[in-house]
Design a protein around this motif. Structure first.
Motif, short mmCIF file in Angstrom:
data_model
loop_
_atom_site.label_atom_id
_atom_site.label_comp_id
_atom_site.label_asym_id
_atom_site.label_seq_id
_atom_site.Cartn_x
_atom_site.Cartn_y
_atom_site.Cartn_z
N ASP A 1 0.96 -1.31 0.02
CA ASP A 1 -0.01 -0.05 -0.01
C ASP A 1 0.88 1.19 0.18
O ASP A 1 1.51 1.61 1.06
N ILE A 2 1.33 1.76 -1.17
CA ILE A 2 2.26 2.97 -1.26
C ILE A 2 1.57 4.01 -0.50
O ILE A 2 2.19 4.76 0.27
N ASN A 3 0.41 4.49 -1.16
CA ASN A 3 -0.48 5.43 -0.24
C ASN A 3 -1.85 5.08 -0.43
O ASN A 3 -2.21 4.04 -0.61
N LYS A 4 -2.54 6.03 -0.18
CA LYS A 4 -4.27 5.74 0.09
C LYS A 4 -4.66 5.44 -1.30
O LYS A 4 -5.50 4.42 -1.68
N TYR A 5 -4.09 5.80 -2.34
CA TYR A 5 -4.55 5.94 -3.84
C TYR A 5 -3.69 4.89 -4.68
O TYR A 5 -3.93 4.72 -5.79
N VAL A 6 -2.63 4.52 -4.25
CA VAL A 6 -1.57 3.68 -5.13
C VAL A 6 -1.36 2.23 -4.24
O VAL A 6 -0.90 2.41 -3.15
N LYS A 7 -1.39 1.24 -5.03
CA LYS A 7 -1.04 -0.23 -4.69
C LYS A 7 -0.06 -0.72 -5.68
O LYS A 7 -0.11 -0.22 -6.69
N GLY A 8 0.71 -1.70 -5.24
CA GLY A 8 1.57 -2.57 -5.99
C GLY A 8 1.54 -3.74 -5.77
O GLY A 8 1.39 -3.92 -4.51
#
Length: 445
Positions: A167-174
């Motif tokens: 969970d990179i931030n609230k709006y980005v995942k990898g």
């Protein structure tokens, strides 16, 4: 009384003279004794005076020495006190230094632990690592229509996979998915690696980009073996997809450059494959505590872009025209019973010589599966499926059975540790048959 004899005159004179001299001698002796006494008394007195002077000097020297000794003792005491104070100060300084060093070390250690703990804690908040290992023992007996039967058996590491989700931030995942499958020509590879932007409660729109499996089918199962729909049509590609995902409903469209392309496209250097999907997925508990329902539709303009490519007989994966395909699936569960059905098919025929040497072919596959879970640790499943596709007896690398059915029993005898036994029956269009028994030990983490 006797008479006295008269003496001679000489003797008388000598006697008188002697008496006089004797008297003179006594006087002389007395004078000499007195003189001697005086002479003796003078040195004694001088010696006494000298002795007194010496004693006085000695006393003065003793006093001076005593004063000097006192002064030295005072200085020694001062020096000793100063040394003691210096020693105490040195000990205090050393203790302070040691304490400071210890505090510094503790501070550094605490700082390091804080940093490490912070990193680990932050990583623990941002990362999810999970995977599975599957070890299988298999026995298969092939019964051809003509000729003797043959059997094979082996142990294999069927699957070893690790997923790293961030969970990179609230709006980005990898996500990175590393997969090993024994017997694969490329056994260890990055099976999936993609970035997801959006798809949150407040931003339902999303972008998905990277190596992934475009959603052409469902491919869910409670059995050991994959469903035949997956064996024939599963598609893997580096693609880009945009869509909209909310509770109950989500849609997506994507594109990628497939290896299978038309003759007139020349070299495979352009994006030539497009797909779209729409899925209905009831949120957990929305239809009841023990009810789950999911169904969807998908479309792709190049159905041969997936596993069906292995059945192509043409060189360089070239075909006359791209053949589109579609899929429909449904998954439903009520309490301890689950049902899954899926159908995937081409929308048109492949030309003769593309999948069959001398005939056209419109490939399809379907799968019906029923699972029963009477206890938390036990799952019993049965599946019936069929297909029309390339076969090995026609020169293809893909050997598609006409029908396949089987049973599986799975027991989670320890947490995240499952032992499964499966029996599958294969029936081919050349009337040959194959019986396969597989035992699998799987762990998830």
């Amino acid at each position: 009384m006797p008479a006295l004899r008269p003496r001679s005159p000489g003797i008388a004179f000598f006697s008188r003279q002697f008496r006089g001299e004797r008297m003179i001698s006594k006087r002389v002796l007395a004078v000499m004794a007195a003189l001697a006494l005086c002479l003796t008394a003078l040195p004694a007195a001088a010696a006494e005076d000298r002795q007194d002077e010496l004693v006085r000097q000695l006393l003065e020297e003793v006093k001076a020495l005593k004063a000097r000794v006192g002064e030295l003792e005072s200085k020694l005491a001062q020096t000793s006190q100063a040394a003691e104070q210096a020693g105490q100060q040195a000990q205090e300084a050393q203790a302070t230094s040691a304490h400071s060093l210890k505090m510094s070390e503790q501070a550094q250690k605490a700082k390091g632990e804080q940093v490490a703990g912070g990193l680990l804690s932050d990583a623990g908040k941002r990362l999810k690592i999970y995977g599975a290992i599957e070890v299988e023992g298999q026995y298969a007996n092939l019964k051809p229509k003509n000729g003797p039967s043959s059997s094979v058996s082996d142990f294999t590491l069927a699957t070893a996979e690790v997923f790293i989700e961030a969970d990179i931030n609230k709006y980005v995942k990898g996500l990175v998915h590393m997969l090993y499958e024994e017997g694969d020509t490329d056994p260890m590879n990055i099976d999936e690696a993609y970035i997801l932007l959006g798809q949150t409660d407040d931003v339902p729109a999303y972008f998905l980009g990277g190596r992934m499996y475009p959603a052409i089918g469902l491919f869910e199962t409670s059995m050991v073996s994959d469903p035949i729909t997956q064996d024939m049509f599963e598609t893997q590609a580096t693609a880009a997809e945009v869509g909209w995902a909310q509770d109950w409903f989500n849609v997506g469209v994507g594109a990628f450059n497939a290896d299978v392309h038309q003759y007139d496209d020349g070299a495979d250097n352009t994006i030539n494959t497009f797909y779209a999907r729409a899925q209905f997925d009831a949120p957990e508990g929305a239809l009841g505590k023990d009810v789950d329902l999911n169904f969807g539709l998908a479309y792709i303009n190049n159905i041969a872009a997936g596993n069906l490519r292995e059945g192509l007989l043409t060189e360089y994966d070239q075909i006359q025209d791209l053949v589109a395909g579609w899929s429909a699936m449904i998954s439903a569960q009520y309490e301890m019973v689950a049902f899954t059905a899926e159908y995937i098919s081409a929308l048109d025929d492949f030309k003769a010589g593309e999948l069959y040497p001398d005939d056209k072919l419109k490939p399809y596959a379907y799968s019906l599966e029923l699972a029963f879970m009477p206890f938390d640790e036990w799952t019993f499943a049965a599946r019936f499926e069929g297909a029309e596709g390339p076969t090995a007896d026609k020169g293809s690398d893909m050997d598609t059975p006409d029908h396949r059915w089987g049973l599986t029993a799975s027991w989670e005898f320890l947490e995240d540790t499952v032992l499964s036994v499966e029996y599958m029956r294969f029936e081919f269009d050349d009337e040959s048959e194959e019986d396969c028994v597989t035992t699998q030990l799987a762990v998830g983490f």
